[in-house]
Structures are given as structure tokens and as C-alpha cells.
Write a protein that holds these residues in place. Structure first.
Motif, PDB file in Angstrom:
ATOM      1  N   PHE A 158       0.798  -1.222   0.000  1.00  0.00           N
ATOM      2  CA  PHE A 158       0.000   0.000   0.000  1.00  0.00           C
ATOM      3  C   PHE A 158       0.837   1.282   0.000  1.00  0.00           C
ATOM      4  N   SER A 159       2.100   1.179   0.379  1.00  0.00           N
ATOM      5  CA  SER A 159       2.986   2.357   0.293  1.00  0.00           C
ATOM      6  C   SER A 159       3.973   2.225  -0.855  1.00  0.00           C
ATOM      7  N   ARG A 160       3.879   1.106  -1.562  1.00  0.00           N
ATOM      8  CA  ARG A 160       4.779   0.805  -2.685  1.00  0.00           C
ATOM      9  C   ARG A 160       6.239   0.993  -2.269  1.00  0.00           C
ATOM     10  N   ASP A 161       6.542   0.441  -1.120  1.00  0.00           N
ATOM     11  CA  ASP A 161       7.884   0.556  -0.537  1.00  0.00           C
ATOM     12  C   ASP A 161       8.691  -0.677  -0.915  1.00  0.00           C
ATOM     13  N   HIS A 162       9.648  -0.498  -1.836  1.00  0.00           N
ATOM     14  CA  HIS A 162      10.448  -1.629  -2.310  1.00  0.00           C
ATOM     15  C   HIS A 162      11.328  -2.192  -1.196  1.00  0.00           C
ATOM     16  N   ALA A 163      11.858  -1.323  -0.347  1.00  0.00           N
ATOM     17  CA  ALA A 163      12.705  -1.776   0.759  1.00  0.00           C
ATOM     18  C   ALA A 163      11.900  -2.650   1.722  1.00  0.00           C
ATOM     19  N   ALA A 164      10.640  -2.295   1.930  1.00  0.00           N
ATOM     20  CA  ALA A 164       9.779  -3.094   2.806  1.00  0.00           C
ATOM     21  C   ALA A 164       9.534  -4.477   2.214  1.00  0.00           C
ATOM     22  N   LEU A 165       9.420  -4.543   0.884  1.00  0.00           N
ATOM     23  CA  LEU A 165       9.229  -5.834   0.221  1.00  0.00           C
ATOM     24  C   LEU A 165      10.438  -6.738   0.444  1.00  0.00           C
ATOM     25  N   ILE A 166      11.627  -6.163   0.344  1.00  0.00           N
ATOM     26  CA  ILE A 166      12.849  -6.931   0.588  1.00  0.00           C
ATOM     27  C   ILE A 166      12.891  -7.428   2.029  1.00  0.00           C
ATOM     28  N   LYS A 167      12.553  -6.544   2.967  1.00  0.00           N
ATOM     29  CA  LYS A 167      12.547  -6.934   4.375  1.00  0.00           C
ATOM     30  C   LYS A 167      11.530  -8.041   4.637  1.00  0.00           C
ATOM     31  N   ALA A 168      10.357  -7.925   4.002  1.00  0.00           N
ATOM     32  CA  ALA A 168       9.335  -8.964   4.178  1.00  0.00           C
ATOM     33  C   ALA A 168       9.874 -10.314   3.715  1.00  0.00           C
ATOM     34  N   GLY A 169      10.598 -10.314   2.594  1.00  0.00           N
ATOM     35  CA  GLY A 169      11.196 -11.551   2.098  1.00  0.00           C
ATOM     36  C   GLY A 169      12.240 -12.104   3.050  1.00  0.00           C
ATOM     37  N   GLN A 170      13.007 -11.216   3.682  1.00  0.00           N
ATOM     38  CA  GLN A 170      14.025 -11.664   4.633  1.00  0.00           C
ATOM     39  C   GLN A 170      13.392 -12.269   5.879  1.00  0.00           C
ATOM     40  N   PHE A 171      12.343 -11.623   6.379  1.00  0.00           N
ATOM     41  CA  PHE A 171      11.637 -12.201   7.523  1.00  0.00           C
ATOM     42  C   PHE A 171      11.014 -13.546   7.160  1.00  0.00           C
TER      43      PHE A 171
END
Length: 222
Positions: A158-171
Motif C-alpha cells: 500500500f505504500s509501494r515501498d520496495h525496501a519493505a518488500l525486501i525486508k518482508a522476504g528476509q523475515f
């Protein structure tokens, strides 16, 4: 291999190992965990209220061991050594721990001593191996990882945050490795201590060889 890559690989493999050890203690020590202290506290308080101290006391050694392991390893992080040398020493200590655990399977070690030492090891592991990429990820307690995964998925969507997507994958990678460790320990190793600790020992010996032999690549100069 960069330090970040070594750190990530190590954290993922320690997460797998902690999942396998938790399956072993859950099966063989009356539902005790070595990493999930929330679960231990719940069971301790429940048993104390419903069955009394003579039943609940078994949860205490692992809690004390965990606190002591986290305290000591936090102090060790302040040793004045280079980052790579300190990292290798931490991994070597993990190998020594696991070697001792494997050896203890051939002795008549007291149940409470075993839980205390495993708690110590868990507190140590959670303190020194906790990075996947640039993200702090817990290698054994999944509650925080699940929350942070969900939070970052929201930000990515919803914020189109690419860094958040990477972090989600790491978690998510840490969560999956923990589950795989539990499944492998339960189905392949039968949650048997001899098999679990031998497998964990072999994994960390191979990992120590890899991070020792493969030096960090330095950028080439023109």
C-alpha cells in the motif's frame, strides 16, 4: 563472499538448527522449548497454578540459562576484534557448544543441566546471529518475525515501498527455515538428540570452513 552474505547464510542456518533443537526439547522434555521463552513462561505459570512448584520447576533452568547466555554473548560482542575475526570466533563457539551437546548424548547428563545449557546456547545464538541482509531477524522466536513480516507486506503493498518488500522476504526466509528445521528434526531425525546435535554440528563445521576459506572479495582497482 561479503560479510553481509556470510552473516545472512549463518543466521538462516542457525534458524534451521534452532527449529530442530526446539522440536527435540519439545518431544523429550515435557513440552519445553529452548528458544520460545514466552511459551516456557506460559507453561511455567500454568503449571505453578494448577500443579504446583514440584511440576513447574522444570521450566526454570532453561529460562535462567537463556538470560545468562544472552547477557554473556552481549558482552562478547564488545570484544575489540575485527568484525570477521569476531564472527569466526562466534561460529567456532557454536561448533564447540554443539559438539558438547552431541557428546552429552552418550552420558547420563541430568535433565535440568541439559535444559540450562541448551537455554544458554539459545540465548547465545539469538544474540550473535541475527542478521539477514541488513535486517535484524530473530533466529528462533518467530512471534516478532511474523509481526514484522506482516507489517512490511502492508508497506510494500500500500505504500509501494520496495525496501519493505525486501525486508518482508528476509523475515519470511527466516520463518520458513525455522519451520523446515522443525519438520526435518521431527520426520527425518525423529527428534532424537543424537541425530539432531550431530546434524547441527556437521552444518556448522561446514559453515565455519566456508566462511573461513572464502575471503571477502575486495573491489578491483583500475
Amino acid at each position: 563472499m561479503t560479510f553481509s552474505t556470510k552473516n545472512s547464510l549463518t543466521t538462516l542456518l542457525q534458524t534451521f538448527i534452532m527449529g530442530s533443537i526446539d522440536a527435540y526439547t519439545f518431544q523429550n522434555f515435557d513440552g519445553s522449548f529452548v528458544s520460545a521463552q514466552t511459551g516456557n513462561l506460559v507453561v511455567f505459570a500454568y503449571e505453578l497454578a494448577s500443579k504446583g512448584w514440584h511440576t513447574a520447576y522444570i521450566r526454570v533452568p532453561v529460562l535462567i540459562g537463556f538470560l545468562l547466555g544472552a547477557f554473556i554473548s552481549q558482552a562478547c560482542k564488545h570484544l575489540k576484534l575485527s568484525t570477521d575475526r569476531r564472527f569466526s570466533i562466534f561460529l567456532l563457539l557454536s561448533v564447540i557448544f554443539l559438539g558438547l551437546f552431541y557428546g552429552s548424548m552418550f552420558t547420563s547428563i541430568n535433565e535440568l543441566n541439559m535444559l540450562f545449557t541448551l537455554g544458554l546456547f539459545s540465548g547465545y545464538e539469538l544474540t550473535v546471529f541475527n542478521k539477514i541482509g541488513g535486517t535484524s531477524v530473530n533466529n528462533a522466536i518467530m512471534t516478532g518475525n511474523l509481526k514484522n513480516f506482516s507489517n512490511n507486506v502492508y508497506e510494500a503493498l500500500f505504500s509501494r515501498d520496495h525496501a519493505a518488500l525486501i525486508k518482508a522476504g528476509q523475515f519470511l526466509s527466516g520463518i520458513c527455515m525455522f519451520i523446515l528445521g522443525i519438520l526435518f528434526s521431527t520426520y527425518a531425525l525423529k527428534a532424537n538428540g543424537t541425530n539432531v546435535f550431530l546434524c547441527a554440528l556437521v552444518i556448522n563445521i561446514i559453515l565455519l570452513i566456508i566462511v573461513t576459506i572464502i575471503k571477502e572479495k575486495k573491489p578491483q582497482q583500475d
